[in-house]
Motif scaffolding. Sequence first.
Motif, PDB file in Angstrom:
ATOM      1  N   LEU A 110       0.823  -1.202   0.000  1.00  0.00           N
ATOM      2  CA  LEU A 110       0.000   0.000   0.000  1.00  0.00           C
ATOM      3  C   LEU A 110       0.854   1.248   0.000  1.00  0.00           C
ATOM      4  O   LEU A 110       2.002   1.243   0.456  1.00  0.00           O
ATOM      5  N   GLU A 111       0.268   2.321  -0.521  1.00  0.00           N
ATOM      6  CA  GLU A 111       0.819   3.669  -0.354  1.00  0.00           C
ATOM      7  C   GLU A 111      -0.125   4.378   0.609  1.00  0.00           C
ATOM      8  O   GLU A 111      -1.299   4.618   0.288  1.00  0.00           O
TER       9      GLU A 111
ATOM     10  N   ILE B 266       4.160   0.752   2.229  1.00  0.00           N
ATOM     11  CA  ILE B 266       4.315  -0.290   3.245  1.00  0.00           C
ATOM     12  C   ILE B 266       3.927  -1.630   2.628  1.00  0.00           C
ATOM     13  O   ILE B 266       3.180  -1.690   1.653  1.00  0.00           O
ATOM     14  N   ALA B 267       4.459  -2.675   3.206  1.00  0.00           N
ATOM     15  CA  ALA B 267       4.080  -4.038   2.811  1.00  0.00           C
ATOM     16  C   ALA B 267       3.931  -4.852   4.084  1.00  0.00           C
ATOM     17  O   ALA B 267       4.786  -4.795   4.975  1.00  0.00           O
ATOM     18  N   GLY B 268       2.825  -5.592   4.189  1.00  0.00           N
ATOM     19  CA  GLY B 268       2.613  -6.376   5.391  1.00  0.00           C
ATOM     20  C   GLY B 268       1.374  -7.227   5.302  1.00  0.00           C
ATOM     21  O   GLY B 268       0.778  -7.403   4.227  1.00  0.00           O
TER      22      GLY B 268
ATOM     23  N   ILE C 279       3.438  -4.782   9.767  1.00  0.00           N
ATOM     24  CA  ILE C 279       4.600  -4.637   8.900  1.00  0.00           C
ATOM     25  C   ILE C 279       5.826  -5.075   9.694  1.00  0.00           C
ATOM     26  O   ILE C 279       5.763  -5.246  10.919  1.00  0.00           O
ATOM     27  N   PRO C 280       6.963  -5.288   9.052  1.00  0.00           N
ATOM     28  CA  PRO C 280       8.137  -5.744   9.802  1.00  0.00           C
ATOM     29  C   PRO C 280       8.530  -4.836  10.964  1.00  0.00           C
ATOM     30  O   PRO C 280       9.122  -5.298  11.940  1.00  0.00           O
ATOM     31  N   GLN C 281       8.176  -3.562  10.876  1.00  0.00           N
ATOM     32  CA  GLN C 281       8.611  -2.616  11.903  1.00  0.00           C
ATOM     33  C   GLN C 281       7.514  -2.263  12.899  1.00  0.00           C
ATOM     34  O   GLN C 281       7.722  -1.397  13.751  1.00  0.00           O
ATOM     35  N   GLY C 282       6.360  -2.909  12.802  1.00  0.00           N
ATOM     36  CA  GLY C 282       5.323  -2.595  13.773  1.00  0.00           C
ATOM     37  C   GLY C 282       3.928  -2.808  13.232  1.00  0.00           C
ATOM     38  O   GLY C 282       3.697  -3.670  12.374  1.00  0.00           O
ATOM     39  N   LYS C 283       3.002  -1.997  13.709  1.00  0.00           N
ATOM     40  CA  LYS C 283       1.594  -2.116  13.307  1.00  0.00           C
ATOM     41  C   LYS C 283       1.051  -0.748  12.933  1.00  0.00           C
ATOM     42  O   LYS C 283       1.271   0.246  13.641  1.00  0.00           O
TER      43      LYS C 283
END
Length: 362
Positions: free
Chosen positions: A217-218, A233-235, A272-276
């Motif tokens: 998503l953007e 982001i990708a998740g 996502i890898p870095q959080g929510k």
Amino acid sequence: DLHGNFTEKMARYGSLFYSYRENPHTDACEAAAAGARLLERILRENLKPQTFYLHPPIIFPPVGVATRADPMRAVLARAREIEAAHPEVLCINVFAGYSYSDIPEAGFSVTCTTVGDAAQARGYLRELCAIAIRLREKGVPVDQPVDEVLKKLAKSGSGPVLLVEPSDNIGGGTPGDGTGCLEPLLRAGYQNIVAVINDPAAAAACHRAGLKAEVRLEIGAKTDALHGQPVPIAGQVLHLSDGVFDLEDPHSHLASMVGTRANMGPSATVRIPQGKILLTTYKTPPMDLGQLRSQGIVPEEAYIIVIKAAVSHKQAYDPITRATHYVDTPGLGTSNLKRLPYQKLRRPVYPLDEVDFAARDL
């Protein structure tokens, strides 16, 4: 509202005004009841009150008007003392003002409704304004550049640590989709981040993809060009809902606006890898922890939480927070009022201009 911009005409034509005393507005119900009781007394005793008003040349950004900090704390304390000592004074209001209104009367003001002596009432107002003037510098705190704040933080750790960006203060009217804080956090590799972005299109895309789907998503910065740029982001879609949640605190600032149930519209939490990241359809200010918990996020477990507010979040978040940093990011809710192109605001006014308060007759 404590943030009301009061005017001379309001004082001239209104019999009684009663504002919130607290910011965050935890006393909205209490204030409504107190105002109603005063109105009943006026009618029952056939009183003829007058409201007097004073508007010193001061305008504070929202971050400077928490009622547990000066200058508001000191002015409000003296106002309550005057009310308690003088029964003829029905009500004293301390209005922090709303600094994003481009009208002559925007800014700090005080009112006194009395059935007593007019000169005495005006004297009380001058006294209160003198306190605000003496403590005026405390009402204009400086938000720090986000990159400077990030240099002080480890890439991961225990939390929560709040990064508060008043520039996208939803309660102040901004779109809630600013990326000025989220983007540098992601770029620099910070972990265990929680952020809420108002993005109806991205939330809808998650609902179409379905629970546990992998999405790209953007997100954010789609309302205008003033609040950053969209962030990729990708998740995985972790949680989907209609966005309706019950408030944990029925006396929170949010309760003063919506009651005990809030509606963010169709919402999605993306891991996502870095959080929510919580994506909402209707911008919702971060005034109650139920907003996150209802969407599968435990705020106490986050390291960094991005907060789009100025003061209104404090009732909910301060009890669980390890540290708070106010960050300067792009957006209309900037604490630096000198950035704003006022055209109708009464000038000169502090802190936009040099004001010789010693020479002014309030």
